[in-house]
Design an enzyme around this catalytic site. Sequence first.
Site, PDB file in Angstrom:
ATOM      1  N   GLU A  20       1.734   3.857   2.996  1.00  0.00           N
ATOM      2  CA  GLU A  20       2.186   3.321   4.288  1.00  0.00           C
ATOM      3  C   GLU A  20       3.716   3.398   4.379  1.00  0.00           C
ATOM      4  O   GLU A  20       4.427   2.396   4.397  1.00  0.00           O
ATOM      5  CB  GLU A  20       1.636   1.899   4.461  1.00  0.00           C
ATOM      6  CG  GLU A  20       0.105   1.912   4.469  1.00  0.00           C
ATOM      7  CD  GLU A  20      -0.564   0.550   4.355  1.00  0.00           C
ATOM      8  OE1 GLU A  20       0.136  -0.472   4.394  1.00  0.00           O
ATOM      9  OE2 GLU A  20      -1.808   0.508   4.224  1.00  0.00           O
ATOM     10  N   ARG A  61      -3.117   4.941  -2.146  1.00  0.00           N
ATOM     11  CA  ARG A  61      -2.973   3.588  -1.589  1.00  0.00           C
ATOM     12  C   ARG A  61      -2.730   2.526  -2.668  1.00  0.00           C
ATOM     13  O   ARG A  61      -1.982   1.575  -2.480  1.00  0.00           O
ATOM     14  CB  ARG A  61      -4.272   3.253  -0.844  1.00  0.00           C
ATOM     15  CG  ARG A  61      -4.517   1.770  -0.533  1.00  0.00           C
ATOM     16  CD  ARG A  61      -5.872   1.639   0.131  1.00  0.00           C
ATOM     17  NE  ARG A  61      -6.336   0.282   0.295  1.00  0.00           N
ATOM     18  CZ  ARG A  61      -6.234  -0.420   1.427  1.00  0.00           C
ATOM     19  NH1 ARG A  61      -5.622   0.071   2.464  1.00  0.00           N
ATOM     20  NH2 ARG A  61      -6.734  -1.636   1.500  1.00  0.00           N
ATOM     21  N   HIS A 105       0.859  -1.187   0.000  1.00  0.00           N
ATOM     22  CA  HIS A 105       0.000   0.000   0.000  1.00  0.00           C
ATOM     23  C   HIS A 105       0.894   1.236   0.000  1.00  0.00           C
ATOM     24  O   HIS A 105       1.739   1.413   0.882  1.00  0.00           O
ATOM     25  CB  HIS A 105      -0.936  -0.010   1.208  1.00  0.00           C
ATOM     26  CG  HIS A 105      -2.032  -1.020   1.066  1.00  0.00           C
ATOM     27  ND1 HIS A 105      -2.499  -1.777   2.097  1.00  0.00           N
ATOM     28  CD2 HIS A 105      -2.739  -1.398  -0.037  1.00  0.00           C
ATOM     29  CE1 HIS A 105      -3.458  -2.582   1.653  1.00  0.00           C
ATOM     30  NE2 HIS A 105      -3.616  -2.374   0.355  1.00  0.00           N
ATOM     31  N   GLU A 145       0.480  -4.646  11.083  1.00  0.00           N
ATOM     32  CA  GLU A 145      -0.024  -3.270  10.946  1.00  0.00           C
ATOM     33  C   GLU A 145       0.707  -2.451  12.002  1.00  0.00           C
ATOM     34  O   GLU A 145       0.443  -2.581  13.194  1.00  0.00           O
ATOM     35  CB  GLU A 145      -1.538  -3.209  11.193  1.00  0.00           C
ATOM     36  CG  GLU A 145      -2.381  -3.984  10.198  1.00  0.00           C
ATOM     37  CD  GLU A 145      -2.659  -3.220   8.910  1.00  0.00           C
ATOM     38  OE1 GLU A 145      -2.223  -2.051   8.791  1.00  0.00           O
ATOM     39  OE2 GLU A 145      -3.317  -3.798   8.024  1.00  0.00           O
ATOM     40  N   HIS A 156       2.466  -3.491   6.931  1.00  0.00           N
ATOM     41  CA  HIS A 156       1.441  -2.487   6.633  1.00  0.00           C
ATOM     42  C   HIS A 156       1.376  -1.466   7.770  1.00  0.00           C
ATOM     43  O   HIS A 156       1.982  -1.641   8.812  1.00  0.00           O
ATOM     44  CB  HIS A 156       0.056  -3.142   6.535  1.00  0.00           C
ATOM     45  CG  HIS A 156      -0.163  -3.947   5.300  1.00  0.00           C
ATOM     46  ND1 HIS A 156      -0.996  -3.553   4.278  1.00  0.00           N
ATOM     47  CD2 HIS A 156       0.356  -5.144   4.908  1.00  0.00           C
ATOM     48  CE1 HIS A 156      -0.981  -4.463   3.318  1.00  0.00           C
ATOM     49  NE2 HIS A 156      -0.172  -5.449   3.665  1.00  0.00           N
TER      50      HIS A 156
HETATM   51 ZN   LIG Z   1      -1.892  -1.675   4.081  1.00  0.00          ZN
END
Ligand SMILES: [Zn+2]
Length: 415
Positions: A174, A227, A171, A375, A298
């Site tokens: 990020e 993104r 993404h 994340e 992420h």
């Molecule tokens: Zn992501």
Amino acid sequence: MRFSLGVLLVLYLCSCGYAQKVRYDNYKILNLNIQSLEQSKFIEKLKGLSSFSFLKNIERNHDLLISPRELKKLAPMLKTANITNKILIDNIQEIIDEEEVKTKAEGDSFGWDRYHSYESIQKFIDGIIEDHKDVVTPFIIGKSYEGRDIRGIKISYKPGNRGIFLESNIHAREWITSATCTFFINELLNSKNPEIRNIAENVDWYIIPVFNVDGFIHSHEKDRMWRKTRQPTTNPKCPGTDPNRNFDTHWSSDEGSSGNPCDETFRGAAPFSEPECKALSDYVRSIKDNIGVYLAYHSYGQYILSPYGHSKTEFPENYDDMLQIAKASYDAILDQGYGTKYRYGSTASVLYVASGSSVDYAYNELDIKIGYTFEFRDQGRYGFVLPSINILPNCQETVAAMIALVKESKSLGYL
Ligand SMILES: [Zn+2]
């Protein structure tokens, strides 16, 4: 005065804003807290309107990127629906501007006190390859839609090691993910800490620091909040597919992705419509017998997420092992002393239903039996525009998590 076609084209591109950077002056990040089913339904309706961009979407907690004009319209509706809300960031452009000043002042040195441009990260990788020829082998999995090489490195200190595959920045926005990934590479090659030496020398690491190259460059040069990929879709106004919904596993599940090209979770016209995702799947398939663990970096939210993403009620047969390894990583992060608490469990049960992701693909289709989506920081205070002061602490926490993850995966026989 007559204009040539070229001049007219340039004027046209400038006038429609193509050449300019997207600005988010006075755009807010608004957190909405949901307490009832009725409020939930209200949120679902909002999601159907393309004027709102949801950044975080979990059952009771939603972060919305919203223009001042839209907020004026939305505020009375939120009041009527009795939805608790608070502004997390009052003007996101201010943070983007600060970040840009730091990135542009990068000079010759590569460090982890600021975010770096794509070129700067490539130079860092070139240097790593040059300085560690004995253990680092570069590889290219294929080309992005815009024709850039998608590069990775393999770090291997001895024959016979099992491997871990690690991708970051699938993404685009990020940025903390490639910052952390480059730090981790540097530690694997240069740290003298015995625990790091142990995971560096007894595991083969396959690492792609910037996977979504086109999107990443777009997020630096045109739109910080970008993104997706950059390939056009059927809607000329909405290019780009969510690459982490484009893998050929439970693809097209309506709950875990979107069929609307204007949505952030657009799954693409077909599985592997994105050349980046196809290249990644082909590459990982070619080395899968050597891979015990698949990792994807992420942000944001502070989660360690394992398969499945597609179902809240089904769990992998070795789910207990996945939880045990995740718990060890969680503890290691907490031990770093910053008070950073992650949550762990399956993607669908802990965060949200997401289908067609790379980690699920590796588990379901390539038989790589351990996989996590990390994340990173934070929990929404800054979200994707995480201030650079967080980079080093996030890197330290991640290295600790990797040490614990390798140790636990080895003890359970996956590495
Ligand atoms: Zn992501």
